[in-house]
Design a protein around this motif. Sequence first.
Motif, PDB file in Angstrom:
ATOM      1  N   LEU A 148       6.972  -2.126  -6.221  1.00 13.52           N
ATOM      2  CA  LEU A 148       7.153  -0.990  -7.152  1.00 13.52           C
ATOM      3  C   LEU A 148       7.571   0.260  -6.223  1.00 13.52           C
ATOM      4  O   LEU A 148       8.367   0.937  -6.811  1.00 13.52           O
ATOM      5  N   VAL A 149       7.302   0.267  -5.040  1.00  8.21           N
ATOM      6  CA  VAL A 149       7.649   1.523  -4.286  1.00  8.21           C
ATOM      7  C   VAL A 149       9.059   1.561  -4.008  1.00  8.21           C
ATOM      8  O   VAL A 149       9.966   2.399  -4.165  1.00  8.21           O
ATOM      9  N   ASN A 150       9.575   0.245  -3.832  1.00  8.94           N
ATOM     10  CA  ASN A 150      11.147   0.229  -3.604  1.00  8.94           C
ATOM     11  C   ASN A 150      11.946   0.570  -4.777  1.00  8.94           C
ATOM     12  O   ASN A 150      12.991   0.978  -4.789  1.00  8.94           O
ATOM     13  N   SER A 151      11.458  -0.197  -5.797  1.00  6.71           N
ATOM     14  CA  SER A 151      11.974  -0.003  -7.248  1.00  6.71           C
ATOM     15  C   SER A 151      12.100   1.562  -7.746  1.00  6.71           C
ATOM     16  O   SER A 151      12.908   2.020  -8.009  1.00  6.71           O
ATOM     17  N   ILE A 202      -2.970  -1.570  -9.512  1.00  3.07           N
ATOM     18  CA  ILE A 202      -1.525  -1.527  -9.383  1.00  3.07           C
ATOM     19  C   ILE A 202      -1.354  -2.890  -8.584  1.00  3.07           C
ATOM     20  O   ILE A 202      -2.024  -3.035  -7.446  1.00  3.07           O
ATOM     21  N   GLU A 203      -0.518  -3.737  -8.932  1.00  2.27           N
ATOM     22  CA  GLU A 203       0.040  -4.957  -8.331  1.00  2.27           C
ATOM     23  C   GLU A 203       1.217  -5.010  -7.816  1.00  2.27           C
ATOM     24  O   GLU A 203       2.182  -4.028  -8.431  1.00  2.27           O
ATOM     25  N   SER A 204       1.325  -5.672  -6.832  1.00  5.32           N
ATOM     26  CA  SER A 204       2.809  -5.704  -6.244  1.00  5.32           C
ATOM     27  C   SER A 204       3.336  -4.097  -5.648  1.00  5.32           C
ATOM     28  O   SER A 204       4.337  -3.842  -6.175  1.00  5.32           O
ATOM     29  N   PHE A 205       2.395  -3.529  -5.049  1.00  7.13           N
ATOM     30  CA  PHE A 205       2.648  -2.290  -4.722  1.00  7.13           C
ATOM     31  C   PHE A 205       3.945  -2.030  -3.976  1.00  7.13           C
ATOM     32  O   PHE A 205       4.723  -1.127  -4.427  1.00  7.13           O
ATOM     33  N   GLU A 229      -0.970  -6.273  -1.526  1.00  6.89           N
ATOM     34  CA  GLU A 229      -0.130  -5.378  -2.095  1.00  6.89           C
ATOM     35  C   GLU A 229      -0.714  -5.018  -3.441  1.00  6.89           C
ATOM     36  O   GLU A 229      -0.068  -4.817  -4.499  1.00  6.89           O
ATOM     37  N   SER A 230      -2.077  -4.637  -3.562  1.00 10.28           N
ATOM     38  CA  SER A 230      -2.630  -4.129  -4.714  1.00 10.28           C
ATOM     39  C   SER A 230      -3.547  -3.269  -4.163  1.00 10.28           C
ATOM     40  O   SER A 230      -4.146  -3.155  -3.246  1.00 10.28           O
ATOM     41  N   CYS A 231      -3.726  -2.072  -5.168  1.00 12.68           N
ATOM     42  CA  CYS A 231      -4.511  -1.275  -4.920  1.00 12.68           C
ATOM     43  C   CYS A 231      -5.231  -0.601  -6.367  1.00 12.68           C
ATOM     44  O   CYS A 231      -4.919  -0.925  -7.498  1.00 12.68           O
ATOM     45  N   THR A 232      -6.519  -0.074  -6.168  1.00 13.95           N
ATOM     46  CA  THR A 232      -7.084   0.612  -7.289  1.00 13.95           C
ATOM     47  C   THR A 232      -7.367   1.898  -7.482  1.00 13.95           C
ATOM     48  O   THR A 232      -7.945   2.517  -6.043  1.00 13.95           O
ATOM     49  N   LEU A 233      -6.914   2.797  -8.074  1.00 12.98           N
ATOM     50  CA  LEU A 233      -6.927   4.144  -8.128  1.00 12.98           C
ATOM     51  C   LEU A 233      -7.709   4.596  -9.313  1.00 12.98           C
ATOM     52  O   LEU A 233      -7.967   3.628 -10.279  1.00 12.98           O
TER      53      LEU A 233
END
Length: 463
Positions: A184-187, A178-181, A299-303
Amino acid sequence: MATESTLQDIRRFLDQHKHNFWFSGAKEDLDDLASQLIFINALIKKFEGKRDQDDIVREMIRRLTNVAQEAKVLFNYVMRTVDDSQKWHNNSQKWHNNWEVNWRGWNFISIDDYVAGMAQKLTKSIKNILDDFQQYGISMNVGESTTGEKSSNYTFEIANPVVRSIRDKEPSDLKFEIESFGALVNSVARMRSVDKIESSEFTSGGHSWVMVIYLNGNMRDNGTGHVSLYLRLVEKPTGGNSVNASFKFFILDKQRETYVTIHDCKERKFDAGHLEWGISQALPIADFTDTSNGLLVNESCTLGAEVYVIKNTPTLVRLSLMQEKTKRSYTWVVGYFSRLTKEAYSSIFLIEERLWKLCLYPKGNLRGKDKYLSLYLYLEDATDLTGGSKLYVDFVLSIKDQINDRNHEKSVGFWFDSDKDHEGFDDFLPLTELNNPLKGYKADGTVIIEATINEMFLVTKVS
């Protein structure tokens, strides 16, 4: 365990006799203990049907029941004491509520202090037990009545304990980057109709799945303040069928190059009425967004996810005792023993529809070489013991004492299969004893060996 009506009677009794000189100082402690007993009585009643399904709940009920029995003994003692005291109180003015008498070196504590101390001890035990089991995710919310007293109308919830661990290996079924976390949360927060994101479909265990992520927590499942992670079965089972599976979720720690592993140790049943299961409190949002933890970097993570599907048609393997149908012993007379220079084999013999033979090394084998007589039992044909099938044999090997009738024997249990066709002893009998004429193991150059099978168990794959 006392009923709730009985406990309420106890509280009314305590209130009625609160000025009784025997335990007026212990009234508050006894009242608190009675309240705790009303609570755990309702707790046990609520969880009674879950005792066979949850070992943690069963252990909690056992410990609470033991404390409740001790409390019952204490209350019975108090009530008997009060009843007796009323009969002779007027003639016993020398007794006082908080008396201490030192007589011949003995120190007597008042009944009041004794009862108060016991009540405090039992109340503390109850609270400690409840604290212990809250750590396992058992939530116990106590309602309050309009008068401020503890009510017996309680709400209960068992939350499955969430296990978090660290591992190096990446998830085998799904990696979800997931990029631009933050954006994405705000959206998601702005869109009231959308409160989650989903991965693409992936396959595991012959089924298609989707990983579902509530970035701000699934508030409908008590996930406020946490990242909530779920797994959804794509195809809807029909005809009453279901898919049983357990699963793990993963979050990559980019700083340490390891994965935080999250699971709840439960098998879930995915069916037409429940296609989605997960963990509402997978990880606190504060921990997830703390950059020092390495889970959210730039601002990126991997799940990730792994799914373990439990087959509805398990392999059936049966272990059965082979009933004794034939004589289970064989005697081998080795008349040429003194002339042997290498290993020798007996004739093949039949026991329980299987062919066997004995093997001996007159000068020892392996670690018994030049020091012991070595002796083994062979399964002559084990070609049918394949694919997990195997034969357990409890047997005895012996050498006959031909003079004193004091045979030397050793027993062993062994699993025979297609790869393991023999078992015995490198060090069956020291050569010094074998060659000692007083022992009688070798007479006129002859040795007598016997094999006896006690029990046989066959493990076979049925389906």
